[in-house]
Design a protein around this motif. Structure first.
Motif, PDB file in Angstrom:
ATOM      1  N   UNK A   1       0.831  -1.209   0.000  1.00 22.35           N
ATOM      2  CA  UNK A   1       0.000   0.000   0.000  1.00 22.35           C
ATOM      3  C   UNK A   1       0.859   1.249   0.000  1.00 22.35           C
ATOM      4  N   UNK A   2       1.932   1.227   0.754  1.00 21.57           N
ATOM      5  CA  UNK A   2       2.748   2.425   0.885  1.00 21.57           C
ATOM      6  C   UNK A   2       3.639   2.699  -0.320  1.00 21.57           C
ATOM      7  N   UNK A   3       3.945   1.696  -1.104  1.00 16.25           N
ATOM      8  CA  UNK A   3       4.912   1.895  -2.184  1.00 16.25           C
ATOM      9  C   UNK A   3       4.324   1.857  -3.581  1.00 16.25           C
ATOM     10  N   UNK A   4       3.135   1.326  -3.772  1.00 15.75           N
ATOM     11  CA  UNK A   4       2.587   1.167  -5.114  1.00 15.75           C
ATOM     12  C   UNK A   4       1.644   2.308  -5.459  1.00 15.75           C
ATOM     13  N   UNK A   5       1.545   2.581  -6.742  1.00 12.64           N
ATOM     14  CA  UNK A   5       0.626   3.593  -7.246  1.00 12.64           C
ATOM     15  C   UNK A   5      -0.527   2.984  -8.017  1.00 12.64           C
ATOM     16  N   UNK A   6      -0.415   1.724  -8.359  1.00 15.75           N
ATOM     17  CA  UNK A   6      -1.452   1.051  -9.131  1.00 15.75           C
ATOM     18  C   UNK A   6      -2.624   0.697  -8.211  1.00 15.75           C
ATOM     19  N   UNK A   7      -3.828   1.042  -8.624  1.00 13.04           N
ATOM     20  CA  UNK A   7      -5.005   0.798  -7.792  1.00 13.04           C
ATOM     21  C   UNK A   7      -5.277  -0.691  -7.611  1.00 13.04           C
TER      22      UNK A   7
ATOM     23  N   UNK B   1     -11.968   5.128 -12.798  1.00 11.74           N
ATOM     24  CA  UNK B   1     -10.652   5.760 -12.914  1.00 11.74           C
ATOM     25  C   UNK B   1     -10.042   5.488 -14.285  1.00 11.74           C
ATOM     26  N   UNK B   2     -10.133   4.254 -14.755  1.00 12.19           N
ATOM     27  CA  UNK B   2      -9.575   3.929 -16.054  1.00 12.19           C
ATOM     28  C   UNK B   2     -10.378   4.578 -17.183  1.00 12.19           C
ATOM     29  N   UNK B   3     -11.679   4.638 -17.032  1.00 11.43           N
ATOM     30  CA  UNK B   3     -12.525   5.232 -18.072  1.00 11.43           C
ATOM     31  C   UNK B   3     -12.208   6.719 -18.243  1.00 11.43           C
ATOM     32  N   UNK B   4     -11.941   7.403 -17.159  1.00 15.50           N
ATOM     33  CA  UNK B   4     -11.716   8.840 -17.234  1.00 15.50           C
ATOM     34  C   UNK B   4     -10.272   9.245 -17.478  1.00 15.50           C
ATOM     35  N   UNK B   5      -9.325   8.460 -17.016  1.00 16.45           N
ATOM     36  CA  UNK B   5      -7.920   8.862 -17.122  1.00 16.45           C
ATOM     37  C   UNK B   5      -7.078   7.919 -17.963  1.00 16.45           C
ATOM     38  N   UNK B   6      -7.632   6.806 -18.424  1.00 16.58           N
ATOM     39  CA  UNK B   6      -6.912   5.808 -19.211  1.00 16.58           C
ATOM     40  C   UNK B   6      -5.691   5.277 -18.467  1.00 16.58           C
ATOM     41  N   UNK B   7      -5.769   5.251 -17.146  1.00 14.31           N
ATOM     42  CA  UNK B   7      -4.682   4.732 -16.317  1.00 14.31           C
ATOM     43  C   UNK B   7      -5.268   4.371 -14.959  1.00 14.31           C
ATOM     44  N   UNK B   8      -4.628   3.463 -14.249  1.00  8.30           N
ATOM     45  CA  UNK B   8      -5.083   3.095 -12.912  1.00  8.30           C
ATOM     46  C   UNK B   8      -4.123   3.609 -11.842  1.00  8.30           C
ATOM     47  N   UNK B   9      -3.305   4.584 -12.201  1.00 18.67           N
ATOM     48  CA  UNK B   9      -2.410   5.224 -11.247  1.00 18.67           C
ATOM     49  C   UNK B   9      -3.237   6.103 -10.312  1.00 18.67           C
ATOM     50  N   UNK B  10      -3.104   5.903  -9.019  1.00 21.68           N
ATOM     51  CA  UNK B  10      -3.935   6.643  -8.073  1.00 21.68           C
ATOM     52  C   UNK B  10      -3.454   8.069  -7.850  1.00 21.68           C
ATOM     53  N   UNK B  11      -2.287   8.421  -8.362  1.00 20.03           N
ATOM     54  CA  UNK B  11      -1.789   9.787  -8.192  1.00 20.03           C
ATOM     55  C   UNK B  11      -2.239  10.716  -9.314  1.00 20.03           C
ATOM     56  N   UNK B  12      -2.798  10.165 -10.384  1.00 18.01           N
ATOM     57  CA  UNK B  12      -3.214  10.981 -11.526  1.00 18.01           C
ATOM     58  C   UNK B  12      -4.421  11.853 -11.200  1.00 18.01           C
ATOM     59  N   UNK B  13      -5.514  11.308 -10.656  1.00 18.64           N
ATOM     60  CA  UNK B  13      -6.645  12.194 -10.346  1.00 18.64           C
ATOM     61  C   UNK B  13      -6.320  13.077  -9.145  1.00 18.64           C
ATOM     62  N   UNK B  14      -6.549  14.371  -9.317  1.00 17.29           N
ATOM     63  CA  UNK B  14      -6.219  15.298  -8.232  1.00 17.29           C
ATOM     64  C   UNK B  14      -7.462  15.905  -7.604  1.00 17.29           C
ATOM     65  N   UNK B  15      -8.642  15.630  -8.176  1.00 10.29           N
ATOM     66  CA  UNK B  15      -9.873  16.177  -7.625  1.00 10.29           C
ATOM     67  C   UNK B  15     -10.942  15.095  -7.630  1.00 10.29           C
ATOM     68  N   UNK B  16     -11.917  15.219  -6.742  1.00 14.76           N
ATOM     69  CA  UNK B  16     -12.989  14.247  -6.686  1.00 14.76           C
ATOM     70  C   UNK B  16     -13.988  14.456  -7.816  1.00 14.76           C
ATOM     71  N   UNK B  17     -14.026  15.660  -8.361  1.00 13.44           N
ATOM     72  CA  UNK B  17     -14.967  15.970  -9.418  1.00 13.44           C
ATOM     73  C   UNK B  17     -14.241  16.765 -10.493  1.00 13.44           C
ATOM     74  N   UNK B  18     -14.520  16.461 -11.761  1.00  7.32           N
ATOM     75  CA  UNK B  18     -13.874  17.186 -12.833  1.00  7.32           C
ATOM     76  C   UNK B  18     -14.885  17.561 -13.883  1.00  7.32           C
TER      77      UNK B  18
END
Length: 102
Positions: A24-30, A85-102
């Motif tokens: 949990x502490x080291x990975x960024x993949x959801x 997350x994948x539908x909106x950002x084409x990635x499952x990296x949890x650091x990419x989304x910065x807001x709850x609503x866009x």
């Protein structure tokens, strides 16, 4: 009593929990987040069942069943979040989304 001392179960549980916490502490993949949480919940289940067996009652096993139900619900909600997350950002990296609503 059992042939395996309870200390071994506690050590196994502690190792599993540390692996999950490290994930949990080291990975960024959801997806790896979800897998790490599952490992941590399984560590708790090992402890619950080991102590239930050690004390000769079923309370720990009942709590382990509740934990399994909680894990199943967590996976269902988590996979839904990952799909959005994948539908909106084409990635499952949890650091990419910065807001709850866009």
């Amino acid at each position: 009593m059992s042939a395996v001392p309870i200390e071994y179960y506690v050590l196994l549980s502690m190792a599993l929990f540390c692996v999950g916490l490290f994930g949990i502490l080291t990975r960024r993949n959801a997806l790896l987040f979800l897998m790490s949480v599952e490992i941590m919940l399984n560590a708790a289940n090992v402890n619950l069942i080991a102590f239930a067996f050690y004390h000769g009652n079923l309370t720990g096993q009942v709590f382990a069943l509740f934990t399994m139900a909680l894990a199943a619900a967590e996976v269902a909600v988590g996979l839904g979040i990952i799909m959005v997350l994948y539908r909106n950002f084409r990635d499952v990296d949890v650091t990419v989304p910065s807001a709850m609503r866009w």
